[in-house]
Design an enzyme around this catalytic site. Structure first.
Site, PDB file in Angstrom:
ATOM      1  CB  CYS A  92      -0.995  -0.002   1.155  1.00 52.94           C
ATOM      2  SG  CYS A  92      -0.267  -0.021   2.795  1.00 52.94           S
ATOM      3  CG  HIS A 167      -4.774   1.167   4.012  1.00 51.29           C
ATOM      4  ND1 HIS A 167      -4.146   0.437   3.019  1.00 51.29           N
ATOM      5  CD2 HIS A 167      -5.789   1.835   3.383  1.00 51.29           C
ATOM      6  CE1 HIS A 167      -4.742   0.647   1.863  1.00 51.29           C
ATOM      7  NE2 HIS A 167      -5.740   1.494   2.059  1.00 51.29           N
TER       8      HIS A 167
END
Length: 325
Positions: A92, A167
Site C-alpha cells: 500500500c 494503511h
C-alpha cells in the site's frame, strides 16, 4: 488484499519521509516527502507547492452500518484519473505513491515508471493494481527499503497473534476536486471542489483528514501524515544566485540556511536508509547476550527507552523548524 503476506513478495515499509523520498529518487521523480506534524494553514503553506498528502492510519474493518459518514466524501465510479486497487498485502505504501504520481500532469519520471504509467492507461483499477504489483522491478525498489526480516517463529507451535494493520491513502487535487485514493475501496472518493485562491485544495483535504482523525479516540496516535512536494533545492539555489547577484546578503543568508537544513535532512535520510538495508541481527544478538551475562540488560533497556523518546521529540522539533522556514 487477495494474497497472503508470505506469498505476496512485498515487504512492509515504514511511514518515513526518507523511505518515500528514496523511492521517488529510484523512480526518477524530482520530488521529496516530508513529515507533517500539523494541518494548520501556515504549516502547509511552508511546504508549497504540495502535490498530495499521504495519510497513514490504523485500518479497522468497517461495514455500511459503522463506517464514518461525516465528510466521508462521495464514491465516484466514473473517476477518469489514475486509480489502482491494492491486490496484494504490504504494497500500500508504493501504491499510494503511484496513485498520487499518476494524477500529476506533465510528471517527470524515469523510463521504467513512464512505461508503466503509459502501459496501464485506460485499465480498470483492479487490472491496473495487478499490473503494478506484478512489476518485478517495482517490487525490488519497494523491498530495498524494507528492514531485513528478523526471526522466523514458524514451527515453534506458538499461538498466532493478531497484529494491528496500518494503511496508506492519498488525498490529492484532480480535475478541480480533491480526491481520496484508497486502494482498498472500489472507487475513488470525491471530497468536493476547491477554489484556486487562498489555501486552494488543501483546505478541502484538511477538512476531510480532520474528519477521519476525529473518528478515533481523543489522544490517539494511530496515524501519521506525509507531504508529497516538489524538491525545494533547485528553487532555493535559484533564489540564492539571484540574491547574490543583486547583493542582498541578508536574504542570501536566509536561503543558505534553508539549503543547509535541506542537505542535513537528506544526509540523515541517507544514513537511516543505509541502516535499513543492513541486517544487524547477529550484532544485536551478541550484544544482548553480553549484556544479559553481565547483568546490565535491564539498565540498558531503560536508557534505550529514554533515548528513543528524546529522538522522537527531536524529530518533531526538526519538523516544526522546517515549518517556520
Amino acid at each position: 488484499m487477495s494474497v497472503d503476506d508470505e506469498t505476496s513478495g512485498w515487504q512492509l515499509t515504514e511511514s518515513d519521509p526518507g523511505v518515500f523520498t528514496e523511492l521517488l529518487k529510484s523512480l526518477g521523480v524530482p520530488m521529496i516527502v516530508d513529515d507533517l506534524y500539523s494541518l494548520d494553514a501556515d504549516s502547509l503553506a511552508a511546504l508549497q507547492p504540495l502535490r498530495a498528502l499521504i495519510f497513514l492510519f490504523k485500518w479497522i474493518p468497517t461495514t455500511s452500518d459503522n463506517e464514518p459518514s461525516q465528510k466521508a466524501g462521495t464514491s465516484d465510479p466514473d473517476f477518469a484519473g489514475f486509480f489502482a486497487h491494492q491486490v496484494v498485502n504490504n504494497a500500500c505504501a508504493t501504491l499510494a505513491v503511484l496513485n498520487a504520481l499518476g494524477n500529476i500532469p506533465s510528471l517527470q519520471t524515469g523510463p521504467q515508471l513512464s512505461e508503466l504509467l503509459q502501459f496501464s492507461t485506460g485499465m480498470d483499477p483492479q487490472t491496473r493494481g495487478l499490473v503494478i504489483t506484478g512489476s518485478d522491478w517495482l517490487r525490488e525498489m519497494h523491498n530495498a527499503l524494507s528492514p531485513p526480516s528478523a526471526f522466523s517463529l514458524d514451527g515453534l507451535g506458538l499461538p498466532k497473534k493478531t497484529e494491528d494493520a496500518y494503511h496508506f491513502v492519498v488525498y490529492t487535487p484532480i480535475m478541480g476536486s480533491v480526491y481520496e485514493l484508497d486502494g482498498l475501496k472500489p472507487h475513488a472518493i470525491r471530497h468536493g471542489a476547491f477554489e484556486e485562491s487562498g489555501e486552494g485544495w488543501l483546505k478541502v483535504a484538511r477538512e476531510a483528514i480532520e474528519a477521519r482523525i476525529s473518528t478515533y479516540p481523543v489522544g490517539s496516535l494511530e496515524f501519521s501524515l506525509l507531504a508529497l512536494r516538489d524538491d525545494p533545492l533547485p528553487s532555493l539555489q535559484t533564489q540564492l544566485e539571484h540574491y547574490q547577484t543583486v547583493g542582498d546578503s541578508a536574504s542570501a543568508g536566509d536561503v543558505l540556511s534553508k539549503i543547509a537544513n535541506e542537505n542535513s535532512k537528506r544526509e540523515r535520510w541517507a544514513f537511516e536508509n543505509s541502516l535499513r538495508r543492513h541486517n544487524h541481527i547477529g550484532l544485536v544478538q551478541a550484544l544482548l547476550l553480553a549484556l544479559a551475562k553481565s547483568g546490565k540488560l535491564a539498565p540498558a533497556e531503560e536508557v534505550a527507552r529514554k533515548a528513543m523518546k528524546e529522538r522522537i521529540e527531536q524529530r518533531k522539533a526538526r519538523g516544526e523548524d522546517m515549518d517556520e522556514d
